[in-house]
Design an enzyme around this catalytic site. Structure first.
Site, PDB file in Angstrom:
ATOM      1  N   LYS A   1      -2.680  12.602  -1.343  1.00  8.80           N
ATOM      2  CA  LYS A   1      -1.802  13.140  -0.547  1.00  8.80           C
ATOM      3  C   LYS A   1      -0.935  13.589  -0.664  1.00  8.80           C
ATOM      4  CE  LYS A   1      -3.829  10.679   2.556  1.00  8.80           C
ATOM      5  NZ  LYS A   1      -4.529  10.420   4.029  1.00  8.80           N
TER       6      LYS A   1
ATOM      7  N   ASP B   1       0.980  -1.385   0.115  1.00  5.19           N
ATOM      8  CA  ASP B   1       0.855   0.029   0.204  1.00  5.19           C
ATOM      9  C   ASP B   1       0.281   1.411  -0.276  1.00  5.19           C
ATOM     10  OD1 ASP B   1      -1.494   2.161  -0.302  1.00  5.19           O
ATOM     11  OD2 ASP B   1      -2.482   1.249   2.011  1.00  5.19           O
TER      12      ASP B   1
ATOM     13  N   ALA C   1       0.695   5.126  -0.137  1.00  4.13           N
ATOM     14  CA  ALA C   1      -0.426   6.336  -0.229  1.00  4.13           C
ATOM     15  C   ALA C   1       0.459   7.304   0.314  1.00  4.13           C
ATOM     16  CB  ALA C   1      -1.201   5.761   0.635  1.00  4.13           C
TER      17      ALA C   1
HETATM   18  C1  LIG Z   1      -2.076   4.395   4.373  1.00  3.78           C
HETATM   19  C2  LIG Z   1      -3.269   4.276   3.207  1.00  3.78           C
HETATM   20  N1  LIG Z   1      -3.706   3.887   2.192  1.00  3.78           N
HETATM   21  C3  LIG Z   1      -4.540   3.988   1.438  1.00  3.78           C
HETATM   22  C4  LIG Z   1      -5.274   5.447   1.737  1.00  3.78           C
HETATM   23  C5  LIG Z   1      -5.680   5.226   0.993  1.00  3.78           C
HETATM   24  O1  LIG Z   1      -6.411   6.913   0.439  1.00  3.78           O
HETATM   25  P1  LIG Z   1      -7.306   7.710  -0.822  1.00  3.78           P
HETATM   26  O2  LIG Z   1      -8.465   6.380  -1.129  1.00  3.78           O
HETATM   27  O3  LIG Z   1      -7.769   8.414  -0.350  1.00  3.78           O
HETATM   28  O4  LIG Z   1      -6.626   7.711  -1.854  1.00  3.78           O
HETATM   29  C6  LIG Z   1      -4.926   6.206   2.962  1.00  3.78           C
HETATM   30  C7  LIG Z   1      -5.719   7.607   2.936  1.00  3.78           C
HETATM   31  O5  LIG Z   1      -5.464   7.874   4.331  1.00  3.78           O
HETATM   32  C8  LIG Z   1      -3.933   4.982   3.954  1.00  3.78           C
HETATM   33  O6  LIG Z   1      -4.045   5.952   4.840  1.00  3.78           O
END
Ligand SMILES: Cc1ncc(COP(=O)(O)O)c(C=O)c1O
Length: 401
Positions: free
Chosen positions: A246, A211, A213
């Site tokens: 982000k 993951d 992000a």
């Molecule tokens: C660890 C992690 N994975 C995935 C996401 C997914 O973010 P988004 O769906 O807003 O792109 C986040 C968002 O806070 C995150 O902290």
């Protein structure tokens, strides 16, 4: 139909957002929701995004459908950014990427893909992990287990215990890993730990699901993906969920991608065809606007350069707050118990206090964080850091923690 439904409690993080908005205090501090804030407390639209958005709108001729895979140029730009242009898995055509509605969309498509390919696989998630991982992956019907990762009391990784737990996993099981800037702990694996973990994954025939992000929030765009690149080089099968919420500040535009690495080009094509069918059956097609902006920035050297600088400014602002908060906590407590905040990475650290102390920080001092005492360091400002540090020190010592 709905007579039997009881109301659910709001999602912990979203519920906290609502409470914060309703708090009339003029000194309230939001360390809860995970969004970047500048020195004025705003979550700004990046300048490169504004410029790219204008260019995208000026060039757009239609709002017709794109495709279940989203924009091809976005998908290949994601692969370049994450894996690099010369990565062996890309050269061997073993990677395929689908655009998804944010990192959440990518995680969910990934979970459904695992379920289609290996319905009996267990997915191991870190303890602790981001609050939405379990709902996102679990609602696909997959079995989830935890592996030890971090001790909030000692502020240290539990790497030995993590490896021991994963030794007991069954071949074909999946291990969800935070690629960098672990949420909620801010504690990442070092180079040597990535190598040992990769050796274990290979030997035990486990499949890593990364993951990603926060690419660019740790050290820089390249250093932050060193672990991802190594994993995708050494292991035959890898899933990577990427988010641009982000690092491009595109939160509400829902920009993300799922990259699948398979052992051969034809297996990766097969996995891709399943990912497309899954997307089609959930949301049909990902939203285009944010991905068009991201693709434009990544393809335009001047905009990309501007992005790299704006990203560095966000990263430095958070690092500055880490240093400042650790300094003020030293002054307020008279000891170095919170020095760990200085060296952790990304937006979050776990303060390591009880949920009762978290409640008192909120009720008495209007300082908001999630009940596990996760702080978003981007919610700290130079003007409120002393106030936050003193409140933490006072409530912690009142509770004898
Ligand atoms: C660890 C992690 N994975 C995935 C996401 C997914 O973010 P988004 O769906 O807003 O792109 C986040 C968002 O806070 C995150 O902290």
């Amino acid at each position: 139909m709905f007579q039997e439904l009881n109301s659910l409690n709001p999602d912990a993080i979203l519920g906290l957002m609502v409470k914060f908005r309703a708090d009339p205090s003029s000194t309230k501090v939001d360390l809860g929701v995970g969004v970047f804030r500048d020195l004025s407390g705003n979550t700004p639209i990046l300048e490169c995004v504004r410029r790219a958005e204008q260019a995208v709108l000026a060039a757009q001729l239609t709002k017709s459908y794109v495709s279940a895979a989203g924009r091809e140029e976005f998908n290949s730009a994601v692969e370049s950014l994450v894996l690099g242009d010369a990565h062996v898995a890309r050269r061997e055509r073993r990677t395929r990427t689908v655009q998804a509605p944010g990192g959440c969309g990518a995680l969910r498509v990934g979970a459904e893909l695992i379920r289609a390919a290996a319905p009996h696989a267990t997915v191991y998630v870190s303890d602790p992990t981001w609050g939405n991982h379990v709902p996102l992956l679990g609602s696909s019907g997959l079995r989830l287990e935890r592996y030890p990762y971090y001790d909030p009391a000692t502020h240290e990784l539990r790497f030995g215990a993590m490896m021991e737990r994963l030794e007991g996993a069954t071949a074909g099981d999946v291990v969800l890993l935070h690629a960098c800037c672990h949420n909620p702990t801010g504690a990442d694996l070092d180079g040597e730990q990535w190598h040992s973990l990769i050796e274990l994954l290979l030997r035990r025939r486990l499949v890593p699901f990364l993951d990603l992000a926060y690419q660019g929030f740790g050290d820089d765009l390249t250093t932050d993906v060193a672990g991802v690149r190594l994993v995708a080089e050494k292991l035959p099968e890898v899933l990577i969920a990427t988010s641009y919420s982000k690092n491009l500040g595109l939160y509400r535009e829902r920009v993300g991608a799922l990259t699948v690495v398979a052992a051969t080009a034809s297996r990766s094509d097969a996995a891709h065809s399943h990912a497309l069918q899954i997307a089609r059956s959930i949301y049909s097609m990902p939203p285009d606007h944010g991905a068009a902006i991201a693709a434009h920035i990544l393809a335009d050297p001047a905009l990309r350069e501007s992005w790299v600088l704006e990203l560095a400014a966000m990263r430095e602002r958070i690092k500055d707050m880490r240093v400042l908060l650790a300094q003020h906590l030293r002054q307020a407590t008279g000891n170095d118990a919170f020095d760990f905040i200085r060296s952790q990475r990304g937006m979050f650290s776990l303060l390591g206090v009880s949920s009762a102390t978290v409640d008192r920080l909120r009720d008495k001092h209007h300082i908001y964080m999630t009940s596990d005492s996760r702080m978003n360091l981007a919610g700290i400002m130079p003007h409120n850091v002393a106030f936050v540090a003193e409140a933490i020190a006072a409530e912690r010592s009142a509770a004898g923690e």
